[in-house]
Scaffold this active site. Structure first.
Site, short mmCIF file in Angstrom:
data_model
loop_
_atom_site.label_atom_id
_atom_site.label_comp_id
_atom_site.label_asym_id
_atom_site.label_seq_id
_atom_site.Cartn_x
_atom_site.Cartn_y
_atom_site.Cartn_z
N GLU A 1 34.44 -20.60 -6.88
CA GLU A 1 35.56 -19.81 -7.40
C GLU A 1 36.88 -20.50 -7.13
O GLU A 1 37.75 -20.58 -8.00
CB GLU A 1 35.57 -18.42 -6.78
N CYS B 1 34.27 -13.29 -13.88
CA CYS B 1 34.69 -11.97 -13.44
C CYS B 1 36.14 -11.70 -13.86
O CYS B 1 36.99 -12.60 -13.74
CB CYS B 1 34.56 -11.88 -11.92
N CYS C 1 28.28 -6.47 -7.51
CA CYS C 1 29.57 -5.98 -7.96
C CYS C 1 29.58 -6.05 -9.49
O CYS C 1 28.64 -6.55 -10.11
CB CYS C 1 30.70 -6.82 -7.38
N SER D 1 25.92 -10.57 -4.38
CA SER D 1 24.88 -11.28 -5.13
C SER D 1 23.48 -10.80 -4.79
O SER D 1 22.50 -11.46 -5.14
CB SER D 1 24.99 -12.79 -4.85
N SER E 1 26.00 -17.47 0.13
CA SER E 1 26.90 -16.40 -0.33
C SER E 1 28.09 -16.23 0.60
O SER E 1 27.95 -15.74 1.73
CB SER E 1 26.12 -15.08 -0.44
#
Length: 293
Positions: free
Chosen positions: A132, A102, A12, A271, A227
């Site tokens: 995150e 991000c 992304c 990822s 992930s």
């Protein structure tokens, strides 16, 4: 066999920016000007061993604690972001850093910071152990509550009566599942502010994967073992296609009976490098050809 690759598979924007920045800085730190200086990432740059190993070969290592960083070191903050306290500590110690958080994660930091300053309780829908989410919690003035299951959402009550609640989501959370949480919170008898912070790239990737999985005989999801977004893609695809396989490398194709299916779909988490996606595609094509004779 018909093989289709999702258009939105792979890096992304946020991950792509972080990885490209890390490689650019790695090349810079190999010049004479930066001799004796160290370059590290605070935590793995992404959840992909191949990228991590590649950066390590270039002298970029991952550290997990800010205490392991000295003044001769430059820090790369990965796309997941970090708590505000980490930024404050780096600046206090005058340690140079490149913030690759991000933009969608930064938006959550701002939302959480502003609403917590207003005295609202913060609820984060996501995985409590994900970096995150840990980072988001660090931008709330008084911490917050992380909710991952429907049961937790139904049982949630504000710590103080009469206090407003601000609900945000981990950017890679299942967008359809988040709506279930919203419905639960909307029925509770207190003031609630819901901010849908799932990034549009995640929503598009999940929608595309769901549609593809519903139209093929088998589905392959490529992603790292750690992930979170890749695992969510797998769960979404599995609901639509029973023959859904989660793999990390092209070597795993040998264990999948893809020759038994008339159509195959391939997608990948945020990822996953494009080179790895192409390796998986070629492995599937080779296996298809070898079985046709």
């Amino acid at each position: 066999m018909d093989i289709k690759v999702a258009e939105r598979a792979g890096f992304c924007f946020g991950v792509k920016n972080a990885v490209e920045t890390a490689y650019l800085l790695a090349d810079m730190f190999r010049t004479d000007e930066y001799r004796g200086k160290k370059l590290v990432t605070l935590g793995p740059i992404i959840h992909n061993e191949r990228v991590i190993d590649s950066l390590k070969e270039r002298g970029v290592v991952a550290v997990n604690r800010i205490d392991d960083i000295d003044s001769d070191t430059t820090v790369i903050i990965r796309s997941h972001g970090v708590p505000r306290g980490i930024i404050d500590e780096l600046e206090k110690r005058k340690i140079p850093y490149h913030d690759c958080t991000c933009p969608f994660v930064k938006k959550i930091h701002r939302v959480v910071s502003e609403h917590s300053e207003l005295g609202e309780e913060i609820v984060i829908v996501g995985s409590p152990d994900h970096p995150e989410v840990i980072g988001i919690l660090g931008w709330s003035k008084n911490g917050g509550t992380v909710i991952e299951s429907i049961e937790q959402a139904e049982a949630f009550k504000p710590e103080k009566s009469g206090v407003s609640v601000c609900v945000v989501a981990q950017t890679t959370f299942n967008s359809k599942k988040f709506q279930d949480f919203v419905e639960i919170f909307s029925k509770k008898e207190y003031d609630i502010n819901v901010v849908n912070t799932i990034c549009h790239a995640t929503r598009e990737r999940q929608d595309e994967a769901e549609a593809m999985a519903g139209a093929v005989d088998a589905m392959i999801v490529i992603g790292g073992a750690d992930s979170s977004n890749s695992k969510k893609l797998y769960d979404i695809c599995k609901l639509q296609c029973e023959n859904t396989f989660f793999i990390q490398t092209a070597d795993a194709i040998g264990d999948i009976p893809i020759e038994a299916f008339a159509s195959l779909g391939i997608t990948a988490g945020a990822s996953t490098p494009n080179t790895l996606i192409q390796e998986v595609l070629k492995a599937c094509q080779r296996k298809r050809v070898s079985r046709s004779y």
